[in-house]
Design an enzyme around this catalytic site. Structure first.
Site, mmCIF file in Angstrom:
data_model
loop_
_atom_site.group_PDB
_atom_site.id
_atom_site.type_symbol
_atom_site.label_atom_id
_atom_site.label_comp_id
_atom_site.label_asym_id
_atom_site.label_seq_id
_atom_site.Cartn_x
_atom_site.Cartn_y
_atom_site.Cartn_z
ATOM 1 N N SER A 156 -27.190 -119.190 127.032
ATOM 2 C CA SER A 156 -25.738 -119.250 126.901
ATOM 3 C C SER A 156 -25.324 -120.707 126.938
ATOM 4 O O SER A 156 -25.986 -121.543 127.573
ATOM 5 C CB SER A 156 -25.063 -118.499 128.054
ATOM 6 O OG SER A 156 -23.677 -118.769 128.106
ATOM 7 N N TYR A 161 -23.846 -117.032 137.009
ATOM 8 C CA TYR A 161 -24.315 -116.726 135.654
ATOM 9 C C TYR A 161 -24.755 -118.006 134.945
ATOM 10 O O TYR A 161 -25.831 -118.046 134.331
ATOM 11 C CB TYR A 161 -23.199 -116.044 134.867
ATOM 12 C CG TYR A 161 -23.546 -115.732 133.431
ATOM 13 C CD1 TYR A 161 -24.347 -114.652 133.110
ATOM 14 C CD2 TYR A 161 -23.055 -116.519 132.396
ATOM 15 C CE1 TYR A 161 -24.664 -114.354 131.790
ATOM 16 C CE2 TYR A 161 -23.355 -116.234 131.076
ATOM 17 C CZ TYR A 161 -24.157 -115.153 130.778
ATOM 18 O OH TYR A 161 -24.463 -114.869 129.467
ATOM 19 N N LYS A 204 -28.521 -119.134 133.462
ATOM 20 C CA LYS A 204 -28.783 -119.491 132.067
ATOM 21 C C LYS A 204 -29.294 -120.927 131.945
ATOM 22 O O LYS A 204 -30.100 -121.230 131.052
ATOM 23 C CB LYS A 204 -27.520 -119.288 131.227
ATOM 24 C CG LYS A 204 -27.107 -117.825 131.108
ATOM 25 C CD LYS A 204 -28.201 -116.966 130.467
ATOM 26 C CE LYS A 204 -27.743 -115.545 130.222
ATOM 27 N NZ LYS A 204 -28.752 -114.720 129.525
#
Length: 250
Positions: free
Chosen positions: A141, A154, A158
């Site tokens: 991401s 998150y 990533k």
């Protein structure tokens, strides 16, 4: 089937919808035989049926080693090989400031977004790719390349996946290439909180004028998996419509 990936076999995790399903479709369109996974065996089979009778669905939670091994074995038992692995399964249960997260949400995020790619890559390499060669594509991401409010865990997962991509590329070459894609805001269920209520605003701050579609990322996956990227490994291809170029919505 004919196409640049004819004769090859691909396994795509987390492919019952969104980027994973679009990637599976793109690989199949290029001639690969495809196996897709989902947490639910029923959803996996339903999604596979959308792509064609020759696509196989296999139920497996991304972090379930026994189920993952069964899907890899099914792929090789059915098609005799495994050339392409797309580690697409992902999750984001930890929303809010990092210091407000509990261990359970942290662990789930890291297990699915980081451990699962290690697990599936290990199984694929030991079962086939280590001897015969292959290509691994991880779904990272742009969050792994930036910081933002409320999605810190998150983003950390990533960022670690981007580094893991490089580490695996170093360890597994020259037989296996390992690369990643880094999507921006894409029209998927996982990213709904980022675009569903304010798509026009997100599009307005994106240089290419719109949010991403799963098919935009599928094209990048197919490129990295194929021979056009035969001298590329350890790299992360940003596919974000230019969102990293300026003040973005994340």
């Amino acid at each position: 089937m004919s196409g640049p990936l004819a004769g090859r076999v691909a396994l795509v995790t987390g492919a019952s919808r969104g980027i994973g399903l679009a990637a599976a479709a793109a690989l199949r369109e290029r001639g690969a035989r495809v196996v897709i996974t989902s947490r639910s065996d029923e959803r996996a089979k339903e999604a596979a049926a959308q792509l064609g009778d020759d696509v196989i669905g296999c139920g497996a939670h991304a972090t379930d080693e026994e189920a993952a091994r069964a899907c890899v074995d099914l792929t090789i038992d059915t098609y005799g090989r495994l050339d392409i692995l797309v580690n697409n399964a992902g999750t984001n249960p930890a929303f809010g400031p990092v210091i407000d997260q509990d261990h359970a949400r942290f662990a789930k995020t890291m297990d699915v977004n980081l451990w699962a790619p290690i697990l599936w890559t290990s199984l694929a390499v030991k079962a086939w790719m280590g001897e015969h060669g292959g290509s691994v594509v991880n779904t990272a991401s742009i969050g792994g390349l930036m910081v933002a409010q409320d999605v810190g865990i998150y983003h950390v997962s990533k960022a670690a996946l981007i580094h893991l991509t490089k580490q695996l590329a170093l360890e597994l070459g020259p037989k296996v290439r390992v690369n990643a894609i880094a999507p921006g805001v894409v029209r998927t269920r996982l990213a709904e909180a980022l675009w569903q209520e304010n798509e026009a605003r997100v599009a307005a701050v994106t240089p290419l004028g719109r949010i991403g579609e799963p098919e935009d990322l599928a094209e990048a996956v197919a490129f990295l998996a194929g021979d056009g990227a035969r001298w590329i490994t350890g790299e992360t291809l940003v596919v974000d419509g230019g969102q990293l170029l300026g003040p973005g919505p994340l």
